[in-house]
Design a protein around this motif. Structure first.
Motif, PDB file in Angstrom:
ATOM      1  N   PHE A 146       0.812  -1.215   0.000  1.00  0.00           N
ATOM      2  CA  PHE A 146       0.000   0.000   0.000  1.00  0.00           C
ATOM      3  C   PHE A 146       0.852   1.276   0.000  1.00  0.00           C
ATOM      4  CE2 PHE A 146      -2.662  -3.298   2.066  1.00  0.00           C
ATOM      5  CZ  PHE A 146      -3.634  -3.380   1.075  1.00  0.00           C
ATOM      6  N   SER A 147       2.159   1.113  -0.147  1.00  0.00           N
ATOM      7  CA  SER A 147       3.054   2.267  -0.276  1.00  0.00           C
ATOM      8  C   SER A 147       4.167   1.907  -1.255  1.00  0.00           C
ATOM      9  CB  SER A 147       3.657   2.653   1.080  1.00  0.00           C
ATOM     10  OG  SER A 147       4.603   1.680   1.502  1.00  0.00           O
ATOM     11  N   ASP A 208       0.954   5.068   3.167  1.00  0.00           N
ATOM     12  CA  ASP A 208       0.006   4.099   2.604  1.00  0.00           C
ATOM     13  C   ASP A 208      -1.114   4.826   1.862  1.00  0.00           C
ATOM     14  OD1 ASP A 208       1.433   2.031   3.676  1.00  0.00           O
ATOM     15  OD2 ASP A 208       0.008   1.577   5.285  1.00  0.00           O
TER      16      ASP A 208
END
Length: 356
Positions: A146-147, A208
């Protein structure tokens, strides 16, 4: 039972008898992947079921049965029907029974616009289940990131594991040579460009993405996991890695997966079809052009899993040699896309070119 071990045969017999009230007349083993063993079950009533025994691997904590069965149950509860219907789950040994889907697989050269549109529609239906009952209880997809930093860490970890392969033979030597002379230098270049692009665009690599722009993904989304049913519909199978994911990863993997590749000329149609699902994600294109080459390197590494332990160590030399060759070919493709700046979809290069 044809090719099914006696223990699994007995368990399947009992499950069908007790839970479904039917008598099994035949269990036939089907060609399977490296993560599971599949069989086709025929009952005296003429019904057909699909049995799946999930292999448990040392060092791999992913609960494939739980992920797949609960994920498919979630989809069925929310009206998604072009997926296997989950019927019975047996915890140990991990065996599940699903309704058998009659149909055929797609082959190279058979993918057309109709299939691409159905795949785009399916990904949209998954995305719009984000607010459904029990959605929050679903797990992250396998290796969900998510990042930007998480994507980089994932590839760094895979690269590190492969550089420490213990086996000593001629193929291991070829692997090391490939990693040291080709893949690792390319990854070093990609990694540096990604970090520079993120800094230039003001992107925090450790931040994120928001929950409201995440999506549900099969995680192994591609035409290799599709059955064309007798009704002409596309049925999506293999949900062992299902869960919450980044739409960028779903789109990239759909383009990059090597088992049955999406024709390059159909990328734009797929992207344009799914882009409307993520209207609340204005940074999608920017993240896609940043992360795509990272996932390209990751796919080169995935094909080298046959050199690792965790159940892959028994791969014969011919299999290891084949996947090493596939990884080399994939690297050429990804390298060309990065250098030409024509990914992810080969349009509007002036805005999508990597590093700009």
């Amino acid at each position: 039972a044809d090719g099914v071990d006696a223990g699994s045969h007995e368990i399947i017999n009992d499950l069908i008898q007790v839970d479904l009230g039917e008598k099994v007349v035949e269990i036939r083993k089907l060609p399977g992947g490296i993560n599971s063993e599949a069989c086709r079950i025929l009952t005296v009533n003429g019904n057909e079921y699909f049995g799946k025994k999930y292999f448990e691997r040392k060092g791999d904590r992913r609960e494939r049965l739980c992920t797949e069965f609960s994920g498919l149950s979630f989809l069925w509860e929310n009206g998604v029907r072009n997926v296997p219907q989950p019927l019975i789950a047996h915890k140990y040994p991990p065996i599940a029974i699903y309704k058998f889907i009659k149909g055929s697989r797609l082959g190279p050269g058979e993918i057309d616009i109709v299939h691409v549109d159905q795949a785009a529609d399916f990904s949209g239906r998954l995305h719009f289940l984000r607010g459904a009952d029990n959605a929050e209880a679903q797990p992250p997809a396998s290796e969900a990131c998510f990042s930007i930093g998480a994507y980089i860490d994932c590839v760094d970890g895979r690269m590190d594991r492969l550089t420490h392969v213990a086996c000593e033979d001629s193929l291991a030597g070829k692997l090391r040579s490939y990693l040291e002379n080709d893949l690792a230098p390319f990854w070093k270049t990609v990694r540096a460009r990604v970090l520079a692009k993120a800094e230039h665009d003001g992107m925090n690599i450790h931040e994120d993405i928001a929950q409201d722009i995440r999506t549900f993904s099969v995680s192994d989304f591609g035409f290799h996991n599709v059955i064309i049913g007798e009704d002409g519909r596309m049925y999506f199978v293999d949900f062992e890695y299902f869960g919450w994911d980044d739409p960028v990863k779903m789109i990239s993997d759909f383009f990059l997966q090597p088992a049955l590749p999406l024709p390059f000329g159909l990328r734009e149609r797929f992207f344009n079809s799914v882009r409307g699902n993520y209207e609340n994600d204005p940074g999608l294109e920017r993240r896609l052009s940043t992360i795509y080459p990272v996932l390209g390197v990751k796919w080169c590494l995935i094909m080298l899993n046959v050199f690792l332990g965790n159940g892959y160590g028994s791969a014969v030399d011919t299999e290891r040699s084949e996947y090493l060759g596939r990884s080399m070919e994939k690297l050429k493709e990804v390298h060309a896309e990065v250098e030409d700046g024509v990914f992810p979809i080969g349009i509007k290069n002036e805005t999508r070119q990597f590093g700009q």
